[in-house]
Design an enzyme around this catalytic site. Structure first.
Site, mmCIF file in Angstrom:
data_model
loop_
_atom_site.group_PDB
_atom_site.id
_atom_site.type_symbol
_atom_site.label_atom_id
_atom_site.label_comp_id
_atom_site.label_asym_id
_atom_site.label_seq_id
_atom_site.Cartn_x
_atom_site.Cartn_y
_atom_site.Cartn_z
ATOM 1 N N GLN A 26 -8.249 -74.736 5.283
ATOM 2 C CA GLN A 26 -7.659 -74.034 6.422
ATOM 3 C C GLN A 26 -6.143 -74.088 6.348
ATOM 4 O O GLN A 26 -5.565 -75.094 5.952
ATOM 5 C CB GLN A 26 -8.101 -74.671 7.746
ATOM 6 C CG GLN A 26 -7.540 -73.978 8.978
ATOM 7 C CD GLN A 26 -7.959 -74.645 10.272
ATOM 8 O OE1 GLN A 26 -7.164 -75.360 10.887
ATOM 9 N NE2 GLN A 26 -9.196 -74.413 10.699
ATOM 10 N N SER A 47 -5.397 -72.259 14.426
ATOM 11 C CA SER A 47 -6.018 -71.920 13.144
ATOM 12 C C SER A 47 -5.624 -70.500 12.769
ATOM 13 O O SER A 47 -5.732 -69.585 13.587
ATOM 14 C CB SER A 47 -7.545 -72.018 13.251
ATOM 15 O OG SER A 47 -7.941 -73.308 13.675
ATOM 16 N N ASP A 101 -13.796 -77.045 12.387
ATOM 17 C CA ASP A 101 -12.470 -76.672 12.897
ATOM 18 C C ASP A 101 -11.844 -77.799 13.716
ATOM 19 O O ASP A 101 -10.687 -77.690 14.119
ATOM 20 C CB ASP A 101 -12.569 -75.397 13.738
ATOM 21 C CG ASP A 101 -11.216 -74.739 13.979
ATOM 22 O OD1 ASP A 101 -10.385 -74.742 13.060
ATOM 23 O OD2 ASP A 101 -10.997 -74.228 15.092
#
Length: 287
Positions: A279, A229, A205
């Site tokens: 993502q 996110s 991430d």
């Protein structure tokens, strides 16, 4: 956090019962809980309900609410299926009565089959040639914008080395790509595959939305853009060694409607593909 041991203290959850676990949070510079932490803690919870030796091969998740750093996070695991080859788990994360995150994960028994992979980029700069985030802070900290300096000064259990250093004062649009080497700090010799996958998920991430912000760098930066996110998916292909540097090679095919989409591949130094990540994140210009 300064080492892998500190990171494991964060990611390995307190067991409440066979399908319920509690986790705490640590800041990485954001006012909210870091998405990678929630991802990895959820994988830790799901993995601890797997009793048949199956290996995590994919996960898909959604971030629903910003996590509060001061509150514990409770992870509830649903045992969806234990089939002949695959086991599926669903994890729901709560703070008080609010659901902040959901994740589905699939585990596969070890099998033999065909093999191929996408090749790593040629002539990639090696980590020994590059400056780390720590090096950049030490050498250029007094000249960096406040938001960049405050981010780089935080101690982390992972060292990052981008292959290209972008001057934050040089406002120009950049290609939608980003390549970053990373390595854990501390002794990693005793980590099993499940633990390594959880740590890799935590790291995945970091950095990925940089590639989506790059094409707009003449006007957009972390200080004037709200980012978060929104969802995160990951596929795990092969075992790997954390003793050496790994490369996260990322690209962004699209940004629109205040969202940026990015995907990436994680390679060993010798070019073996370890995992792939995708993502979509919020990229909202601030007024």
């Amino acid at each position: 956090m300064t080492s892998v041991n500190d990171l494991l203290d964060l990611l390995v959850l307190e067991k409440i019962n066979d399908t319920e676990f509690n986790g705490m949070s640590k800041s990485v510079g954001s006012p909210n809980v870091f998405g990678g932490q929630v991802l990895a803690q959820a994988i830790n919870a799901a993995s601890r309900t797997i009793t048949n030796g199956r290996i995590l091969h994919s996960m898909h998740s959604y971030f629903l609410e910003a996590g509060n750093l001061k509150l514990p996070i409770t992870y509830n695991v649903s045992i969806v299926r234990d089939g002949g080859s695959f086991s599926v788990r669903r994890v729901t994360a709560h703070q008080n009565e609010t659901t902040i995150f959901i994740l589905s994960a699939s585990f596969h028994k070890k099998e033999s089959g065909y093999n191929h992979q996408m090749k790593m980029k040629d002539e990639m700069k090696q980590p020994e040639e590059l400056l780390s985030w720590t090096d950049m802070y030490n050498q250029f900290g007094d000249f960096l914008p406040k938001h960049v300096k405050s981010f780089l000064e935080i101690e982390r259990p992972v060292e990052f080395k981008p292959t290209e250093i972008v001057n934050p004062l040089d406002r120009k649009d950049l290609p939608p790509f980003s390549d970053v080497w990373f390595k854990l700090k501390g002794d990693v010799s005793t980590l099993d595959l499940a633990t390594k996958q959880q740590i890799l998920t935590y790291i995945s991430d970091y950095n990925i939305l940089v590639s989506a912000l790059n094409p707009h760098a003449s006007k957009a930066h972390w200080g004037n853009t709200q980012t978060a996110s929104l969802d995160h998916s990951m596929w795990y292909f092969r075992d790997f060694d954390f003793n050496d540097w790994l490369l996260f090679s990322m690209e962004s095919p699209n940004a629109s409607n205040a969202r940026g989409f990015a995907r990436g591949n994680i390679y060993t130094r010798d070019g073996e593909l370890v995992a792939s990540v995708a993502q979509e994140g919020l990229m909202r210009p601030k007024d």
